[in-house]
Structure formats: structure tokens, C-alpha cells
Design an enzyme around this catalytic site. Structure first.
Site, mmCIF file in Angstrom:
data_model
loop_
_atom_site.group_PDB
_atom_site.id
_atom_site.type_symbol
_atom_site.label_atom_id
_atom_site.label_comp_id
_atom_site.label_asym_id
_atom_site.label_seq_id
_atom_site.Cartn_x
_atom_site.Cartn_y
_atom_site.Cartn_z
ATOM 1 C CB CYS A 131 -1.148 -0.236 1.467
ATOM 2 S SG CYS A 131 -1.980 1.350 1.407
ATOM 3 C CB CYS A 134 -0.907 2.998 4.548
ATOM 4 S SG CYS A 134 -1.948 1.809 3.189
ATOM 5 C CG ASP A 135 2.736 0.970 3.975
ATOM 6 O OD1 ASP A 135 2.545 1.561 4.843
ATOM 7 O OD2 ASP A 135 3.153 -0.079 4.378
#
Ligand code: NAP
Length: 300
Positions: A131, A134-135
Site C-alpha cells: 500500500c 499507507c507506507d
């Protein structure tokens, strides 16, 4: 006792909730991670009708707000089992919580597919991720790779190119499955390199990823990266519901466009259903179809 239990709070589940509530049914939506589902991983959505451009998170929030405004109740829980006694369905959650309903709509979506190379699981969170939204921020100023050729991979590469020093987009063929507009945008970025006809074969480094080896046109090439984002599609996660479903070879619930299953009172909607096009719009469409089918079944 709810009229309808909806498992999964993505676009399919939340649309189903909105339709079922508007038909006068009591509804509980159970989501294990984030309301909005996979779309919350998308930085920008530009193909959902009525929204010229919206972040996936914002769209997820709006879908949730809309369902709750119609009266849907929601729980953040992971469903681990589904049982039926007579005409009452019970879902059991990993916390031990149980909820009962007269009908169930399964809208459990799909989870990221893994590459299957050695040490992949071990390096998740230490360089390997699924992701970028997200990261991605952890890799600011660093070189990263994205593997895949669909819209997710293209979007991930675009997002990462804004903050990373270099982005290698690795794809196993010489043309992309994703939208041409995204491919064109990537070609404009000076810090993006396409590595085509290539597969990731090794993850290099110790406790942290320091590079990858790819096989390109039969040759081995090492690329130094601190992050690898795998974006090679998804697979459904329906193990907990297996006794009640028939599934195709890829594991998707074998239900048609009517969202009906062979089990009375159980309906399937969205990405976890066998279908030709997995898009936000088709997930939302399934939600409406499944909800109305469930309402008809309850009113029979
Ligand atoms: P996808 O479209 O299924 O693409 C998966 C990609 O991974 C394909 O290019 C495939 O290669 C490659 N692949 C599959 N298995 C592989 C393996 N073992 N090794 C290497 N490569 C592999 O998946 P997605 O990109 O996650 O998108 C899923 C759906 O969501 C699509 O319908 C997409 O359009 C939609 N989506 C929409 C948005 C949006 O903004 N609206 C954003 C993201 C995704 P091949 O091409 O060779 O098969």
C-alpha cells in the site's frame, strides 16, 4: 436481531446498506479495517460518477456518512465465522462478539496478492509493502520499486515519484493493463524508469530490503531500492464463509449479476464476487442489486 447483516464496509457493502435502510430494513455493517475498503488506498479517484476528483479516503468517508444518515449501524470487527440456525444467521467476530440477522450480504472484497518470492513475508514492513498510500511516506528521498501493470501499480508509481528519488516500475509484459493516461503521466516523470518484460526474482538485503533482483529478457539485473511495493492485483478472502458458498477456481464467490448464492438468505456483492469488471462503480452497483434482492427475500 437485524434484518440484514452486511460483511464488509467498502463501496459494495455501504451502498447495500444505504439501499436496504431506505427500504425500511435494519442494517448492521461489519468492517474489519477501514470503511471505504480498498479505495482508501487510492490517493485520487477520478472515475466515480459525480466526483471529478476525490481522494479515496474522502470517498470512503462519504459512503459511510451516507449509509449512517439512512440509519445503518456499523461495527469495526473482523468476522471469523458465519453460522445459521433455522432462518437466523449469526456472525462471530475475532473479539468474541456475535451479531444475528435474517439475511446476510457478503461484501468482503479482496486482499493484495503476494509475489511469492523468497523472504517476502519476512520483509513485509521492512521494505516490502502492498500500500503505497499507507507506507510511501517512509521512503521520502529514497529509491523504490513498484511491481505490477494495472491501475494500482501505475497510481502507486505516480504517487511515489512525488517524494522518492527514483521509482522503478517493474512489469512482466511490455504493455500495461492500466489506463493510458496514467502511463503517459509516468513517462513525463524524470525520476521514473520502466523496467518491462521483467519479473522480481529475489529480495536482497539483511533485516531490511536493500535491493531486488529482476529477470529481464532472460538476464539477471540487480536494482538498489529500499522499498518494493507489490501491486499485482487482489484475491478474495472468503475462507470463513466457504461452507455457504460455491467458489470459482480463483476463489471468488460464484454468484451472477443478480448477486444470489445457492444459499437462501445469503447474497454476495462487490469484488469478492466472480465478475468481469472490478471497479468502484460495479461494486456500488452490486451493493444496490444485493440489497434489493435481500429485501425481496425478507418480504417474501
Ligand atoms: P489488476 O488490474 O488486476 O492488475 C494486476 C497487474 O499485476 C497486472 O498488470 C498483472 O499483469 C500483474 N500481475 C498479476 N500477477 C502477477 C505476478 N504474479 N507477477 C507479476 N505481475 C503480476 O489489479 P489492480 O491494479 O490492483 O486493479 C484492480 C482493479 O481496481 C482494476 O479493475 C483497476 O482498474 C481498479 N482500480 C481503479 C483505480 C481507480 O482509481 N479508479 C485505482 C486502482 C485500481 P498482466 O497485465 O500481465 O496480467
Amino acid at each position: 436481531m437485524y434484518d440484514i447483516l452486511i460483511i464488509g464496509g467498502g463501496p459494495a457493502g455501504l451502498t447495500a446498506a444505504t439501499y436496504a435502510c431506505r427500504a425500511g430494513k435494519s442494517v448492521l455493517v461489519i468492517e474489519k479495517a477501514a470503511f471505504g475498503g480498498q479505495i482508501t488506498w487510492s490517493p485520487r479517484v477520478e472515475n466515480f460518477p459525480g466526483f471529478v476528483s476525490v481522494s479515496g479516503n474522502e470517498l470512503g468517508d462519504k459512503l459511510l456518512e451516507q449509509a449512517m444518515a439512512q440509519g445503518a449501524e456499523v461495527e469495526l470487527e473482523e468476522v471469523v465465522a458465519l453460522d445459521r440456525t433455522g432462518e437466523t444467521w449469526t456472525v462471530r467476530c475475532d473479539s468474541g462478539a456475535e451479531f444475528s440477522g435474517k439475511a446476510v450480504i457478503l461484501a468482503a472484497g479482496a486482499r493484495p496478492r503476494m509475489l511469492g518470492v523468497a523472504r517476502e513475508e519476512e520483509l513485509v514492513g521492512s521494505g516490502v509493502g502492498y500500500c503505497a498510500v499507507c507506507d510511501g511516506a517512509f521512503y521520502k528521498g529514497k529509491a523504490v520499486a513498484v511491481n505490477g501493470g494495472g491501475n494500482s501499480a501505475l497510481q502507486d508509481a505516480l504517487l511515489l515519484s512525488e517524494s522518492c528519488s527514483r521509482v522503478y516500475l517493474i512489469h512482466r509484459r511490455d504493455s500495461f493493463r492500466g489506463e493510458q493516461k496514467l502511463v503517459d503521466a509516468l513517462r513525463e516523470r524524470e525520476n521514473v524508469e520502466f523496467v518491462l518484460n521483467a519479473s522480481v526474482t529475489e529480495l536482497l538485503g539483511g533485516d531490511e530490503l536493500s535491493g531486488i533482483a529482476v529477470e529481464q529478457d532472460g538476464l539477471r539485473r540487480e536494482i538498489g531500492v529500499e522499498g518494493l511495493f507489490v501491486a499485482i492485483g487482489h484475491r478474495p478472502d472468503l475462507e470463513a464463509f466457504a461452507p455457504w458458498l460455491s467458489r470459482d477456481a480463483a476463489g471468488y464467490a460464484d454468484a451472477g449479476e443478480d448477486c444470489l448464492t445457492p444459499t437462501a438468505g445469503l447474497f454476495v456483492a462487490g469484488d469478492c464476487r466472480k465478475k468481469a469488471v472490478r471497479q468502484l462503480t460495479t461494486a456500488a452497483a452490486d451493493g444496490a442489486v444485493a440489497a434489493l434482492a435481500a429485501c425481496r427475500w425478507l418480504d417474501r
